[in-house]
Every structure is written in structure tokens, then in C-alpha cells.
Write an enzyme that holds these catalytic residues in place. Structure first.
Site, mmCIF file in Angstrom:
data_model
loop_
_atom_site.group_PDB
_atom_site.id
_atom_site.type_symbol
_atom_site.label_atom_id
_atom_site.label_comp_id
_atom_site.label_asym_id
_atom_site.label_seq_id
_atom_site.Cartn_x
_atom_site.Cartn_y
_atom_site.Cartn_z
ATOM 1 N N GLN A 250 27.786 -0.919 -19.253
ATOM 2 C CA GLN A 250 27.066 -1.540 -20.373
ATOM 3 C C GLN A 250 28.026 -1.799 -21.533
ATOM 4 O O GLN A 250 28.849 -0.937 -21.853
ATOM 5 C CB GLN A 250 25.919 -0.635 -20.827
ATOM 6 C CG GLN A 250 24.878 -0.358 -19.752
ATOM 7 C CD GLN A 250 23.917 -1.525 -19.531
ATOM 8 O OE1 GLN A 250 23.902 -2.502 -20.260
ATOM 9 N NE2 GLN A 250 23.110 -1.416 -18.489
ATOM 10 N N ASP A 348 17.397 -1.820 -12.459
ATOM 11 C CA ASP A 348 18.156 -2.431 -13.549
ATOM 12 C C ASP A 348 18.948 -3.608 -12.974
ATOM 13 O O ASP A 348 20.172 -3.578 -12.893
ATOM 14 C CB ASP A 348 19.105 -1.366 -14.143
ATOM 15 C CG ASP A 348 19.874 -1.879 -15.344
ATOM 16 O OD1 ASP A 348 19.569 -2.975 -15.839
ATOM 17 O OD2 ASP A 348 20.796 -1.156 -15.795
ATOM 18 N N CYS A 375 17.831 -7.226 -18.772
ATOM 19 C CA CYS A 375 18.504 -7.975 -19.841
ATOM 20 C C CYS A 375 18.130 -9.452 -19.761
ATOM 21 O O CYS A 375 18.684 -10.276 -20.469
ATOM 22 C CB CYS A 375 20.014 -7.795 -19.752
ATOM 23 S SG CYS A 375 20.675 -8.360 -18.191
HETATM 24 N N1 SAH Z 1 22.344 0.346 -13.963
HETATM 25 C C1 SAH Z 1 23.726 0.060 -14.250
HETATM 26 C C2 SAH Z 1 24.160 -1.348 -13.815
HETATM 27 C C3 SAH Z 1 23.286 -2.461 -14.274
HETATM 28 S S1 SAH Z 1 23.995 -4.063 -14.083
HETATM 29 C C4 SAH Z 1 24.036 0.300 -15.704
HETATM 30 O O1 SAH Z 1 23.154 0.502 -16.507
HETATM 31 O O2 SAH Z 1 25.218 0.275 -16.049
HETATM 32 C C5 SAH Z 1 23.385 -4.576 -12.546
HETATM 33 C C6 SAH Z 1 24.131 -4.007 -11.362
HETATM 34 O O3 SAH Z 1 23.509 -4.552 -10.194
HETATM 35 C C7 SAH Z 1 25.610 -4.377 -11.260
HETATM 36 O O4 SAH Z 1 26.370 -3.214 -11.088
HETATM 37 C C8 SAH Z 1 25.692 -5.280 -10.018
HETATM 38 O O5 SAH Z 1 26.882 -5.125 -9.280
HETATM 39 C C9 SAH Z 1 24.515 -4.778 -9.224
HETATM 40 N N2 SAH Z 1 23.930 -5.729 -8.271
HETATM 41 C C10 SAH Z 1 23.817 -7.073 -8.376
HETATM 42 N N3 SAH Z 1 23.149 -7.564 -7.330
HETATM 43 C C11 SAH Z 1 22.844 -6.507 -6.525
HETATM 44 C C12 SAH Z 1 22.145 -6.368 -5.293
HETATM 45 N N4 SAH Z 1 21.636 -7.432 -4.679
HETATM 46 N N5 SAH Z 1 22.004 -5.152 -4.782
HETATM 47 C C13 SAH Z 1 22.506 -4.048 -5.405
HETATM 48 N N6 SAH Z 1 23.174 -4.120 -6.575
HETATM 49 C C14 SAH Z 1 23.342 -5.334 -7.134
#
Ligand code: SAH
Length: 423
Positions: A250, A348, A375
Site C-alpha cells: 500500500q 482486496d 480502491c
Molecule cells: N491485500 C494486499 C494487496 C492488495 S492489492 C494489501 O493490502 O497490500 C491487490 C493484490 O491482488 C495484488 O497483490 C495483486 O498481485 C493481486 N492480484 C491481482 N489479480 C489477482 C488474482 N486474479 N488472483 C490473486 N491475486 C491477484
């Protein structure tokens, strides 16, 4: 929220990718274009960069604009709390990406792309970004000249230096400098790193990231450590996290603690629950919540983030968190097929939102609570429509201002099964 195009700040607002990318059309590039500063704005390039649309609006007004936007868009699903703003809304960003351009005089300027183009705008000071990062970028621009390095020209594919990305661990003070190059061959990189660290001793690691692709993604797949450990650590919610060049983290750590605090409160954990942390990145939410749960299962697609998340579990001496490397949708289908008991789901997803594959499996698993962190308010509205049509109700929504000075806003939503007891 309207998509902001082609701006470095956009990509973390989205969380859409671990690899920040610069969008826009290459044909819009015009390196010699005259730049007209706007002296009526706090930031002379804000009208062209498009990264801080609200920079000239008083902070209270920014918050009321975001509140209204969320009330109008999401109010139909359930009660919306007052948006949680920041005490100091400036320089919150812990990740900064810069591009460079050589002027006719030979001077190298650093900055951001003009919105919708790949034309580099000079940025002297940015109100959104970490100030130390800005200083490092300006030093690096001088070093490009003294080390006679060529800037990558994406039109003809020549040159070496594509971008510089700085990542700052605010609580640990660790700083990672990522030099994105168009080729693995990087003459005098050790001396360059030495000169940079000499001027900014607070830099703890310098990494060469190789991105040979014709792409608008900033970060490529290969990293070579030039100095230090090759990653940084930061502390969030009392836990320590390792962050590698390709991993999502983040961008506003102060508000992240506020956001996670709200998400964990909504989860209402009593040490008995099995919890899924979907789209878990480097494992932050699940690790922050695991002391209150029986078991946490994290799932993440990006390999660098999965690697970090597993190390983060070990580093914090945690026994009840497992991290799975998978597409969140596919993973949920498997869990639903197994018929496992899941009490709480944190989700998320990237700005584009979740998928029906994921959500229909959530519905099959029927957890008591779903805490949806988003977001992307528009994709959230779409996903809440789906969830509320399939047996879930929205209990509360809390907007959190993770992105002051921009239009971006994060929303933490609590859903429960429609027949569940009221929160
Ligand atoms: N919850 C974490 C990351 C949120 S960002 C935090 O708060 O920091 C969203 C995340 O989803 C990223 O790390 C991205 O790599 C992952 N992501 C994107 N598409 C995805 C999918 N189809 N399956 C699993 N993860 C995914």
C-alpha cells in the site's frame, strides 16, 4: 471514479498490478514539446501530469467531494460512514517512479509523463510523493549525465535507463532504489550505486530491474541486486513486512493502518475463525489479523508477493497463516469444491474488482462475514450488486482517504449473510 490515464500515481491507486505501468500512447510522445507551467497552481505541472487533481482544493473540501461521490455511488447498498481523512495529507506516497529526458544542453531532467503521452514533464517537488525519494531521483538524474548513461528511447529501442523507482519503508527508514534498465548489460553500475549511496546514505539497497519488453509496465521480471539486500522492510500494525521490487505494498502506510484497523474490526474475530485473505499481496491483512483468528489462508497471484508473504509469515513467528500461490477465483472454486468451513473472507482485489468466479464461490462457502476492501468504487458497486443479489447484505461502508490530493478513495465494506444476525 474516472480512470486517470497515464500517470505514475494511478497504478498504486488501483492496486491493479504489482508492476506499475505507464499507460498512454507512445505516439503521443514528444520529447521536445514546450512545457507551459501553471503558476496559478501549487504545482506547476499538475494540469499536465494529472496525478493530483485536487492539489489546489482545501483538504476538507477534498474529503467532502469524496464523501459525496461515495454516498451517491454506494449509498443505495447501505450506510456509509464519514470518510476518514489524514492529519497531514502531503507527501504520503512511499513509492515514487520517475522517468528521464535529456535536454539539448545535455542536462537530464526527471519527472513524470504528461497525461496521455510519454512526454517527460520536469518535477521539482511533488506534494504527494515522499520528499526523500524526490531528492534521490534528482541526484540520479545528475549521475546519468556524469556516468554518460543513455536514456532508453522506446520508439527506436535504444538506450539503457528506463525508469527509477524508489520505495521507502517509513517506519524502518529503509529505502530501496530500483534502476529499471532496458538491457541486462549495465556498465559501471557498482560505481553508480556507490555514488548514489554516497550522496544519500539512507539508501539501504539498490537493485537493477531488467525490463526488456516493449511494454508500458515499469517493472520487469528480473532483478539483480547491486547493493544491499535487494528488498526493504516496513512495520505495519506491529508486524514486520519484507517488500521486494515486484510486490504490491500500500502506498500510504499511515492510512493503511487505519484501513486495516477498520477491516479487522469489521471481521469481528474471536480466535475461533478460519479466515481467507484473498488478493493478499505480501500478506499484510492476514498477518495483521492472525492473532485474532484460528487460521488464516492467504492467496495471491504475483510470485514475488507470494515469496515475500511466506517470508513475512516466518519472520513474524506466525504458526497459523498459510499462503497459496494461485488465482484468487480459481482458488476459491477449489475451496468451495472441498466444502471447507470458512468463517470470514477478506477480499482486496485490484481496482478492476473481483470476478463472478470468485464471488460465486464465496456464496457457496457462505462465510458469516465478508470484508471487501476496494480502491475502485465503481467495480465495488458492480460487485456489491452481485453479492447483494446472491444472499449477502451490506452492513456498513467506511471510506478511507488513502490518496489525498487525488480523486482516489478506498472503501472498506462489511457484508454479512442476509439471514445473519445484525452487526
Ligand atoms: N491485500 C494486499 C494487496 C492488495 S492489492 C494489501 O493490502 O497490500 C491487490 C493484490 O491482488 C495484488 O497483490 C495483486 O498481485 C493481486 N492480484 C491481482 N489479480 C489477482 C488474482 N486474479 N488472483 C490473486 N491475486 C491477484
Amino acid at each position: 471514479m474516472a480512470e486517470r490515464k497515464n500517470n505514475r500515481k494511478k497504478y498504486d491507486v488501483t492496486g491493479a498490478s504489482n508492476h506499475a505501468k505507464f499507460g498512454g500512447k507512445k505516439q503521443g510522445r514528444s520529447q521536445g514539446a514546450k512545457f507551459k507551467p501553471n503558476h496559478d497552481s501549487k504545482c506547476p505541472v499538475s494540469h499536465l501530469c494529472g496525478g493530483c487533481q485536487y492539489v489546489d482544493i482545501p483538504y476538507e473540501k477534498q474529503l467532502s467531494e469524496k464523501q459525496k461521490y461515495i454516498d451517491d455511488l454506494l449509498g443505495k447498498f447501505g450506510p456509509v460512514d464519514k470518510i476518514i481523512g489524514m492529519e497531514d495529507p502531503y507527501h504520503y506516497r512511499n513509492k515514487v517512479t520517475a522517468s528521464f529526458r535529456r535536454m539539448k544542453s545535455g542536462e537530464i531532467i526527471s519527472g513524470v509523463y504528461e497525461e496521455g503521452t510519454h512526454n517527460v514533464l520536469p518535477v521539482e517537488a511533488c506534494y504527494v510523493e515522499d520528499q526523500k525519494a524526490g531528492e534521490i531521483i534528482r541526484t540520479f538524474a545528475k549521475l546519468i549525465r556524469s556516468f554518460k548513461l543513455q536514456i532508453y528511447n522506446e520508439d527506436i529501442g535504444t538506450g539503457l535507463i528506463r525508469h527509477l523507482q524508489i520505495r521507502v519503508g517509513r517506519k524502518t527508514g529503509q529505502i530501496m532504489v530500483i534502476i529499471v534498465t532496458a538491457s541486462p548489460v549495465f556498465p559501471s553500475k557498482k560505481n553508480l550505486a556507490k555514488a548514489l549511496v554516497g550522496e544519500h546514505p539512507e539508501i539501504t539497497t539498490v537493485v537493477q530491474n531488467i525490463n526488456m519488453k516493449d511494454t508500458s509496465m515499469v517493472i520487469g521480471d528480473r532483478n539483480q541486486v547491486i547493493y544491499g539486500k535487494g528488498y526493504i522492510e516496513d512495520i505495519l500494525c506491529g508486524k514486520r513486512f519484507r517488500i521486494s521490487p515486484g510486490s504490491f505494498y500500500q502506498v500510504n502506510p499511515v492510512q493503511t493502518e487505519v484501513l486495516y484497523g477498520r477491516a479487522i474490526k469489521y471481521a469481528d474475530l474471536k480466535k475461533k475463525e478460519t479466515v481467507i485473505d484473498a488478493y493478499c499481496g505480501i500478506g499484510t491483512i492476514g498477518i495483521a489479523a492472525c492473532d485474532r483468528a484460528k487460521k488464516v489462508i492467504g492467496v495471491e497471484l504475483n510470485e514475488a508477493a507470494v515469496h515475500d508473504a511466506r517470508i513475512n509469515v516466518k519472520m513474524n513467528n506466525i504458526q497459523n497463516v498459510d499462503i497459496y500461490s494461485n488465482d484468487a477465483g480459481r482458488f476459491m472454486v477449489d475451496v468451495a469444491d472441498e466444502g471447507d468451513d470458512i468463517d470470514v473472507v477478506f477480499m482486496d482485489p485490484p481496482r478492476s474488482g473481483s470476478t463472478e468466479e470468485f464471488m460465486s464461490s464465496v456464496i457457496t462457502l457462505s462465510p458469516k462475514r465478508v470484508v471487501y476492501i476496494s480502491c475502485g468504487p465503481e467495480s465495488l458497486a458492480r460487485d456489491l450488486t452481485y453479492m447483494t443479489k446472491h444472499g449477502y447484505q451490506v452492513i456498513r461502508m467506511t471510506p478511507v482517504d488513502m490518496f489525498p490530493l487525488t480523486r482516489g478513495v478506498e472503501v472498506c465494506t462489511l457484508l454479512t449473510r442476509a439471514n445473519a444476525v445484525k452487526y
